[in-house]
Design an enzyme around this catalytic site. Structure first.
Site, PDB file in Angstrom:
ATOM      1  N   GLY A  20      83.367 -51.357  10.292  1.00 54.39           N
ATOM      2  CA  GLY A  20      82.356 -51.615  11.450  1.00 54.39           C
ATOM      3  C   GLY A  20      81.790 -50.743  11.978  1.00 54.39           C
ATOM      4  O   GLY A  20      82.208 -49.603  12.441  1.00 54.39           O
ATOM      5  N   SER A  21      80.484 -50.397  12.125  1.00 50.56           N
ATOM      6  CA  SER A  21      79.647 -49.557  12.541  1.00 50.56           C
ATOM      7  C   SER A  21      78.147 -49.870  12.561  1.00 50.56           C
ATOM      8  O   SER A  21      77.812 -51.035  12.483  1.00 50.56           O
ATOM      9  CB  SER A  21      79.901 -48.236  11.272  1.00 50.56           C
ATOM     10  OG  SER A  21      79.672 -48.887  10.314  1.00 50.56           O
ATOM     11  N   ARG A  22      77.268 -48.543  12.808  1.00 54.80           N
ATOM     12  CA  ARG A  22      75.803 -48.842  12.832  1.00 54.80           C
ATOM     13  C   ARG A  22      75.043 -47.793  12.464  1.00 54.80           C
ATOM     14  O   ARG A  22      75.855 -46.472  12.375  1.00 54.80           O
ATOM     15  CB  ARG A  22      75.401 -49.250  14.160  1.00 54.80           C
ATOM     16  CG  ARG A  22      74.084 -49.104  14.825  1.00 54.80           C
ATOM     17  CD  ARG A  22      74.030 -49.331  16.163  1.00 54.80           C
ATOM     18  NE  ARG A  22      73.033 -48.469  16.904  1.00 54.80           N
ATOM     19  CZ  ARG A  22      72.622 -48.455  18.113  1.00 54.80           C
ATOM     20  NH1 ARG A  22      73.239 -49.137  18.857  1.00 54.80           N
ATOM     21  NH2 ARG A  22      71.722 -47.828  18.671  1.00 54.80           N
TER      22      ARG A  22
END
Length: 224
Positions: free
Chosen positions: A185-187
């Site tokens: 999970g990330s950006r």
């Protein structure tokens, strides 16, 4: 194909799943419990395998285009003050990756690495406005022939606990090549020159090394 960053966890999970399946088969006498343990273990293995998948993509390289560095959904398109490297206004395009997206980071443009820095930090949810400044992150700047300096930032999310960054200062890199990985999970934020022509829309789904995020104004005018 699976990413090399997942090799250890894939092997460990596979061994644990096989152990649970075998132990349940021989030592659990309650049928529904045996079935639940075995199926749950196999589902976990499948989830781990899909998370670390690394699809090979043929890249149509172009100095006139910035390609998506990751798979995901565009959550921010705005003019902002970039305060770490440029110290001036830039166009920010942010891409959020859910746990089901491919989490390989790819170079958005070809060029020379001018800056690469890791920052320890918090683990706010990736869409939080402060995540770009306060979360664990890496900042990389690529000097490109047409756009000049382009900055991208890998940002850890609430679930992510490790960012892998391969960019080294002075290294020549190619658009679409493997630049790193963010686990669970990330950006990724892109910071582009103000005269860049953005070619994506808010909430649009993009594909790493495939979707064009921006072009030069001259290239866009020539296309029209």
């Amino acid at each position: 194909m699976f990413h090399k960053e997942g090799q250890r966890i894939i092997i460990t999970t596979f061994i644990l799943v096989c152990s649970v399946v075998l132990l349940a088969h021989f030592f659990v006498e309650i049928p529904w419990l045996k079935f639940a343990l075995q199926i749950s273990s196999i589902v976990i293995l499948i989830l781990i395998l899909q998370f670390f998948r690394n699809p090979k993509r043929k890249v149509a390289k172009s100095f006139d285009e910035i390609l998506a560095p990751v798979d995901g959904k565009v959550v921010v398109i705005e003019e902002v003050e970039e305060t770490e490297y440029f110290m001036d206004k830039r166009l920010q395009v942010s891409i959020f990756m859910s746990p089901i997206n491919v989490h390989v980071t790819r170079y958005p443009a070809s060029g020379l690495i001018k800056f690469s820095k890791y920052h320890a930090g918090k683990y706010l949810v990736a869409w939080h406005p402060k995540s770009s400044e306060e979360n664990e992150r890496t900042t990389v700047v690529v000097n490109t022939p047409k756009f000049g300096d382009v900055l991208y930032r890998q940002i850890a999310g609430a679930m992510a606990r490790r960012i892998v960054n391969y960019a080294e200062v002075g290294e020549s890199v190619q658009q679409g090549d493997d630049a790193g990985f963010i686990k669970f999970g990330s950006r990724v934020d892109l910071f582009l020159p103000l005269d860049s022509a953005i070619t994506v829309k808010l909430h649009q789904k993009v594909i790493g090394a495939k979707t064009c995020i921006a072009t030069t104004r001259a290239h866009k005018e020539n296309e029209n």
